[in-house]
Design an enzyme around this catalytic site. Structure first.
Site, mmCIF file in Angstrom:
data_model
loop_
_atom_site.group_PDB
_atom_site.id
_atom_site.type_symbol
_atom_site.label_atom_id
_atom_site.label_comp_id
_atom_site.label_asym_id
_atom_site.label_seq_id
_atom_site.Cartn_x
_atom_site.Cartn_y
_atom_site.Cartn_z
ATOM 1 N N LYS A 158 0.890 -1.181 0.000
ATOM 2 C CA LYS A 158 0.000 0.000 0.000
ATOM 3 C C LYS A 158 0.920 1.220 0.000
ATOM 4 C CE LYS A 158 -1.812 3.129 1.839
ATOM 5 N NZ LYS A 158 -1.571 4.505 1.354
ATOM 6 N N GLU A 195 9.353 1.857 11.205
ATOM 7 C CA GLU A 195 10.385 2.864 10.929
ATOM 8 C C GLU A 195 9.675 4.208 10.944
ATOM 9 O OE1 GLU A 195 13.347 1.879 10.827
ATOM 10 O OE2 GLU A 195 13.481 -0.082 9.876
HETATM 11 P P1 NAD Z 1 2.314 8.815 7.123
HETATM 12 O O1 NAD Z 1 2.429 8.161 8.438
HETATM 13 O O2 NAD Z 1 1.332 9.909 6.950
HETATM 14 O O3 NAD Z 1 1.955 7.748 5.987
HETATM 15 C C1 NAD Z 1 2.742 6.620 5.736
HETATM 16 C C2 NAD Z 1 1.882 5.541 5.102
HETATM 17 O O4 NAD Z 1 0.925 5.101 6.062
HETATM 18 C C3 NAD Z 1 1.087 6.007 3.894
HETATM 19 O O5 NAD Z 1 1.052 4.970 2.929
HETATM 20 C C4 NAD Z 1 -0.295 6.234 4.478
HETATM 21 O O6 NAD Z 1 -1.321 6.113 3.526
HETATM 22 C C5 NAD Z 1 -0.366 5.128 5.503
HETATM 23 N N1 NAD Z 1 -1.337 5.338 6.589
HETATM 24 C C6 NAD Z 1 -1.764 6.505 7.120
HETATM 25 N N2 NAD Z 1 -2.648 6.270 8.102
HETATM 26 C C7 NAD Z 1 -2.785 4.925 8.202
HETATM 27 C C8 NAD Z 1 -3.555 4.072 9.032
HETATM 28 N N3 NAD Z 1 -4.379 4.552 9.978
HETATM 29 N N4 NAD Z 1 -3.435 2.731 8.884
HETATM 30 C C9 NAD Z 1 -2.598 2.230 7.949
HETATM 31 N N5 NAD Z 1 -1.862 2.984 7.118
HETATM 32 C C10 NAD Z 1 -1.946 4.327 7.251
HETATM 33 O O7 NAD Z 1 3.790 9.285 6.749
HETATM 34 P P2 NAD Z 1 4.225 10.167 5.504
HETATM 35 O O8 NAD Z 1 3.800 11.568 5.753
HETATM 36 O O9 NAD Z 1 3.821 9.470 4.251
HETATM 37 O O10 NAD Z 1 5.826 10.045 5.589
HETATM 38 C C11 NAD Z 1 6.626 10.916 6.309
HETATM 39 C C12 NAD Z 1 7.012 10.284 7.643
HETATM 40 O O11 NAD Z 1 7.690 9.061 7.422
HETATM 41 C C13 NAD Z 1 7.985 11.137 8.432
HETATM 42 O O12 NAD Z 1 7.603 11.144 9.774
HETATM 43 C C14 NAD Z 1 9.315 10.421 8.252
HETATM 44 O O13 NAD Z 1 10.268 10.641 9.252
HETATM 45 C C15 NAD Z 1 8.872 9.009 8.220
HETATM 46 N N6 NAD Z 1 9.894 8.173 7.593
HETATM 47 C C16 NAD Z 1 10.616 7.314 8.375
HETATM 48 C C17 NAD Z 1 11.615 6.543 7.820
HETATM 49 C C18 NAD Z 1 12.400 5.594 8.661
HETATM 50 O O14 NAD Z 1 13.003 4.701 8.102
HETATM 51 N N7 NAD Z 1 12.415 5.739 9.961
HETATM 52 C C19 NAD Z 1 11.876 6.625 6.440
HETATM 53 C C20 NAD Z 1 11.114 7.503 5.676
HETATM 54 C C21 NAD Z 1 10.117 8.268 6.264
#
Ligand code: NAD
Length: 510
Positions: free
Chosen positions: A191, A266
């Site tokens: 997803k 992550e």
């Molecule tokens: P996000 O949490 O908004 O979304 C990530 C994914 O989760 C998307 O595919 C989204 O559709 C899905 N999602 C959202 N709500 C959900 C739910 N309730 N149930 C299941 N899936 C759900 O994050 P983002 O804004 O896409 O990405 C940025 C964030 O990711 C930042 O906080 C960044 O630090 C983090 N990040 C971490 C790493 C790592 O390896 N630690 C790497 C890259 C990004």
């Protein structure tokens, strides 16, 4: 004046862009069961350029059924590691051979600078190559108790892995999960993030061409709270690998709890870069500039808090600000661009909001809003705040854009307190030429990963992940193999059966 229409004329649009994206289930592209779609915006003009199928429960059910069938009936989990490895190497070859096209689409969809998108495409290929090699070299534990017992580990794929990914470097981060999940014989439902679904749609063709059996890879597009949530709650999905925001991670933990799933998390970061006075200042400045402004600052491991020892603080701030002002903001497609367009207007508004907060919390020494010549689109000038106090929101909270906070310190213990004084613990960067201090500080800092006198250069064998609010569990190298497999212990008697005897005493049992 640059409005969206004018911006659109000033940059090329990739040829053959699709107008719609569908799900990919059991080897076929399909619409959503209810026909729903969502809009995907181009970050330069913020206009809709694509509609993607909006998956919900029924679509996730279909994808999980296909993946489950491929797992229980298909050849993939039963193939020799070498055979799976060959497919993974072919995937890597195909990704490499299309790196330019992949980068072009990724850059258009996400706003990442083209040169950096190209590097990420190549890293995606490397992830497949790495896990292709690792699974054939995989050895498992065997223990012998002489004359009595042989004990060995029977490593098995787990089943359908649910992979949920964010919008920053989408294709590369998808590869980071897809490669180990399938290398170990699982089947998957991906997803991808709804802001950036374009490059994910390319996996299907790449996998088909490489000979991945039908049903091993399935893709459901959609909104996190719908498609992502359905995957998290699906009883047929025993493990979820998630990368995204810490708050989303918390929600997923709670929603997965009733099913006791394997979870790899992550999450976000607010990583410190600590510069001691004895450091090579030229190298430290170059690295800390790159560390927060590369990938548009939309980087989980960004060194977004720079802590600088007082004797070099003023010089550092002055030189840093001057260099930050020279960082080139431009159209994502332009090879000269160093910072492109942020992914989405919502994210742009969030970053701009933090810049406004920063004006009251620190001394603005570079940037502070839109760069000249970009009055629309999600462009942000590299922004530097100095003299930021540790209680400031721009010190504590993840901004995920080209914004950095610089804070002075006087002693090593103060530096450590500042470095550890946030809820996150993903990465840390330490700049010093004192060997003992370098190691002592690195070992004491609360971060899953530390780079000493180095930029963020990863060795794929090392563990990747954070502590505190930055994550739970580590992937990377054999830790990814561990996450995507069960290790069943098999115990075999070699000598006389060791049986304490119950119930043989005639006097007993009355
Ligand atoms: P996000 O949490 O908004 O979304 C990530 C994914 O989760 C998307 O595919 C989204 O559709 C899905 N999602 C959202 N709500 C959900 C739910 N309730 N149930 C299941 N899936 C759900 O994050 P983002 O804004 O896409 O990405 C940025 C964030 O990711 C930042 O906080 C960044 O630090 C983090 N990040 C971490 C790493 C790592 O390896 N630690 C790497 C890259 C990004």
């Amino acid at each position: 004046m640059t409005d969206a229409a004018e911006l659109a004329t000033r940059r090329p649009v990739p040829a053959d862009l699709p107008e719609t994206l569908r799900h990919y289930v059991d080897g076929a592209f399909v619409e959503s069961a209810d026909g729903a779609t969502f809009d995907v915006l181009d970050p330069v003009t913020n206009e809709t350029y694509l509609r993607a199928a909006a998956g919900k429960q029924a679509d996730v059910d279909a994808a999980v059924t296909a993946a489950r069938h491929a797992f229980t009936e298909g050849p993939w989990p039963r193939m020799l590691a070498r055979e799976r490895s060959r497919v993974l190497h072919r995937i890597a070859d195909i990704v490499e051979s299309r790196d330019a096209r992949l980068a072009q689409l990724e850059s258009f969809d996400s706003g990442l600078p083209i040169t950096q998108a190209l590097g990420q495409a190549r890293r995606a290929a490397e992830n497949f190559r790495f896990f292709a090699d690792l699974v054939v070299a995989q050895a498992d534990d065997t223990y012998k108790v002489p004359g009595r017992q042989l004990n060995y580990v029977n490593r098995k794929p787990i089943g359908v892995a649910g992979l949920i990914t964010p919008w920053n470097t989408p294709f590369m981060l998808e590869s980071w999960k897809l490669a180990p999940a399938i290398a170990t014989g699982n089947t998957v439902v991906l997803k991808p993030a709804e802001f950036t679904p374009l490059s994910a749609s390319l996996w299907a063709g790449i996998f088909e061409e490489a000979g991945l059996p039908r049903g091993v890879f399935n893709l459901v597009n959609g909104i996190g709270e719908e498609a992502g949530d359905a995957l998290v709650r699906h009883p047929g999905v025993p493990l979820i690998s998630f990368t995204g925001e810490s708050s989303t991670g918390q929600t997923i933990f709670a929603n997965a709890a009733p099913h006791l799933k394997g979870l790899s998390m992550e999450l976000g970061g607010k990583s410190p870069a600590v510069v001691f006075a004895d450091a090579d200042l030229d190298a430290a400045i170059d690295a800390t500039i790159f560390g927060v402004f590369s990938l548009n600052g939309e980087r989980c491991t960004a060194g977004s808090r720079i802590l600088v020892e007082r004797p070099v603080y003023d010089e550092f701030v002055e030189r840093y600000a001057a260099q930050a002002r020279r960082v080139r903001v431009g159209f994502p497609h332009d090879p000269a661009t160093e910072v492109g367009a942020l992914v989405h207007p919502e994210h742009f508004a969030k970053v701009m909001g933090y810049i406004e907060i920063g004006r009251t919390e620190g001394r603005l020494v570079a940037g502070g809003g839109r760069p000249e010549g970009f009055e629309s689109g999600n462009f942000v000038a590299p922004t530097v705040f100095a003299d930021v106090r540790p209680e400031a929101r721009i010190f504590q909270e993840e901004i995920f854009g080209p914004v950095v906070a610089i804070t002075p310190f006087d002693t090593e213990s103060e530096a450590l307190e500042l470095a550890n004084g946030v809820r996150y613990g993903l990465a840390a960067y330490v700049w010093t030429n004192d060997l003992g201090r370098a190691h002592n500080f690195s070992q004491a800092v609360e971060a899953g990963m530390v780079w000493l006198n180095s930029n963020n250069v990863r060795d794929l064998r090392t563990p990747f992940g954070g502590v505190k609010a930055s994550g739970l569990g580590h992937e990377g190298g054999y830790r990814s193999i561990d996450f995507y497999t069960d290790q069943q212990a098999v115990h075999v008697t070699l000598g006389t059966v060791h049986n304490p005897t119950f119930g043989k005493d005639d006097a007993g049992g009355r």
